[in-house]
Scaffold this motif. Structure first.
Motif, PDB file in Angstrom:
ATOM      1  N   TYR A 139      16.255 -56.591 -23.560  1.00 17.17           N
ATOM      2  CA  TYR A 139      17.507 -57.039 -22.521  1.00 17.17           C
ATOM      3  C   TYR A 139      17.575 -56.847 -21.450  1.00 17.17           C
ATOM      4  CZ  TYR A 139      21.588 -55.083 -19.447  1.00 17.17           C
ATOM      5  OH  TYR A 139      22.868 -55.133 -19.236  1.00 17.17           O
ATOM      6  N   LEU A 140      15.706 -56.006 -20.922  1.00 23.68           N
ATOM      7  CA  LEU A 140      15.724 -56.438 -19.695  1.00 23.68           C
ATOM      8  C   LEU A 140      15.096 -57.140 -19.913  1.00 23.68           C
ATOM      9  CD1 LEU A 140      13.893 -52.342 -19.961  1.00 23.68           C
ATOM     10  CD2 LEU A 140      16.476 -53.122 -18.463  1.00 23.68           C
ATOM     11  N   GLU A 141      14.277 -58.273 -20.280  1.00 25.21           N
ATOM     12  CA  GLU A 141      13.484 -59.101 -20.282  1.00 25.21           C
ATOM     13  C   GLU A 141      14.676 -60.188 -20.178  1.00 25.21           C
ATOM     14  OE1 GLU A 141      11.029 -62.484 -23.178  1.00 25.21           O
ATOM     15  OE2 GLU A 141      11.010 -60.106 -23.580  1.00 25.21           O
ATOM     16  N   ALA A 142      15.389 -60.329 -20.339  1.00 20.77           N
ATOM     17  CA  ALA A 142      16.989 -61.381 -20.146  1.00 20.77           C
ATOM     18  C   ALA A 142      17.812 -61.413 -18.839  1.00 20.77           C
ATOM     19  CB  ALA A 142      17.990 -60.828 -20.502  1.00 20.77           C
ATOM     20  N   TRP A 158      15.082 -57.680 -13.710  1.00 24.64           N
ATOM     21  CA  TRP A 158      14.838 -57.868 -12.584  1.00 24.64           C
ATOM     22  C   TRP A 158      13.719 -57.208 -11.965  1.00 24.64           C
ATOM     23  CZ3 TRP A 158      18.628 -53.297 -15.345  1.00 24.64           C
ATOM     24  CH2 TRP A 158      19.318 -53.855 -15.431  1.00 24.64           C
ATOM     25  N   PRO A 159      14.277 -56.702 -10.561  1.00 26.68           N
ATOM     26  CA  PRO A 159      12.595 -56.370 -10.112  1.00 26.68           C
ATOM     27  C   PRO A 159      12.146 -55.154 -10.423  1.00 26.68           C
ATOM     28  CG  PRO A 159      14.306 -56.661  -7.990  1.00 26.68           C
ATOM     29  CD  PRO A 159      15.279 -56.957  -9.545  1.00 26.68           C
ATOM     30  N   ARG A 174      13.859 -47.617 -12.649  1.00 24.42           N
ATOM     31  CA  ARG A 174      15.134 -46.536 -12.840  1.00 24.42           C
ATOM     32  C   ARG A 174      16.236 -46.368 -13.590  1.00 24.42           C
ATOM     33  NH1 ARG A 174      13.661 -47.985  -7.057  1.00 24.42           N
ATOM     34  NH2 ARG A 174      14.963 -49.316  -7.191  1.00 24.42           N
ATOM     35  N   MET A 175      16.408 -48.009 -13.989  1.00 25.33           N
ATOM     36  CA  MET A 175      17.246 -47.729 -15.295  1.00 25.33           C
ATOM     37  C   MET A 175      16.264 -47.251 -16.706  1.00 25.33           C
ATOM     38  SD  MET A 175      17.776 -49.669 -17.982  1.00 25.33           S
ATOM     39  CE  MET A 175      19.371 -50.665 -18.560  1.00 25.33           C
ATOM     40  N   VAL A 176      14.890 -47.584 -16.899  1.00 25.48           N
ATOM     41  CA  VAL A 176      15.082 -46.879 -18.023  1.00 25.48           C
ATOM     42  C   VAL A 176      14.522 -45.455 -17.577  1.00 25.48           C
ATOM     43  CG1 VAL A 176      12.213 -47.114 -19.264  1.00 25.48           C
ATOM     44  CG2 VAL A 176      13.400 -49.381 -18.779  1.00 25.48           C
ATOM     45  N   ALA A 188      24.932 -47.512 -12.725  1.00 28.06           N
ATOM     46  CA  ALA A 188      25.653 -48.904 -13.172  1.00 28.06           C
ATOM     47  C   ALA A 188      25.561 -49.659 -14.448  1.00 28.06           C
ATOM     48  CB  ALA A 188      26.420 -49.930 -12.207  1.00 28.06           C
ATOM     49  N   ASP A 189      24.144 -50.065 -14.120  1.00 29.69           N
ATOM     50  CA  ASP A 189      23.575 -50.534 -14.672  1.00 29.69           C
ATOM     51  C   ASP A 189      22.881 -49.824 -16.355  1.00 29.69           C
ATOM     52  OD1 ASP A 189      22.820 -52.411 -13.427  1.00 29.69           O
ATOM     53  OD2 ASP A 189      20.867 -51.493 -12.324  1.00 29.69           O
TER      54      ASP A 189
END
Length: 130
Positions: free
Chosen positions: A8-11, A14-15, A21-23, A63-64
């Motif tokens: 998901y993150l690869e797709a 994001w910076p 911060r999301m992880v 939200a992310d």
């Protein structure tokens, strides 16, 4: 890192700061869910996530996380963050169905705390194979 989260993150591409911060936020909320912790405020969540982080910035992280949980079918853990003034759950919580924050918290706690079968940011090596 869990393979579903990694893809998901690869797709998203994001910076690094936003991704981190999301992880970290997801990991922190999964810990809250595992203990059945009371909800925390945006300010408390922001401070635990990154000292000095503004509560408003934490809402983007939530939200992310909410969008990811919805896309991946993971338990909604954003429901553990509420407004100090209203007690309302974060906007990230509303990204996942209409069940409401109390039901979502109960469901997340059952998954992470009681049964221990909720998908984790950092799964045990044997669990990631399954």
């Amino acid at each position: 890192m869990h393979a579903v989260l990694s893809r998901y993150l690869e797709a998203q591409a994001w910076p690094a700061g936003r991704e981190g911060r999301m992880v970290d936020g997801l990991r922190l909320l999964q810990e809250f869910a595992a203990t059945g912790a009371r909800p925390v405020t945006y300010k408390e969540f922001a401070e635990q996530l990154q000292p000095g982080l503004a509560a408003l910035a934490a809402s983007r992280v939530l939200a992310d996380i909410g969008v990811f949980c919805n896309a991946a079918g993971w338990p909604n853990v954003t429901c553990f963050v509420v407004s100090a003034s209203t007690g309302e759950s974060s906007p990230g919580c509303r990204h996942i169905g209409d069940e409401g924050p109390v039901v979502a918290r109960e469901r997340a706690w059952l998954s992470y705390g009681v049964r221990g079968d909720g998908p984790l940011v950092d799964p045990h090596p044997a669990a990631e194979a399954g």
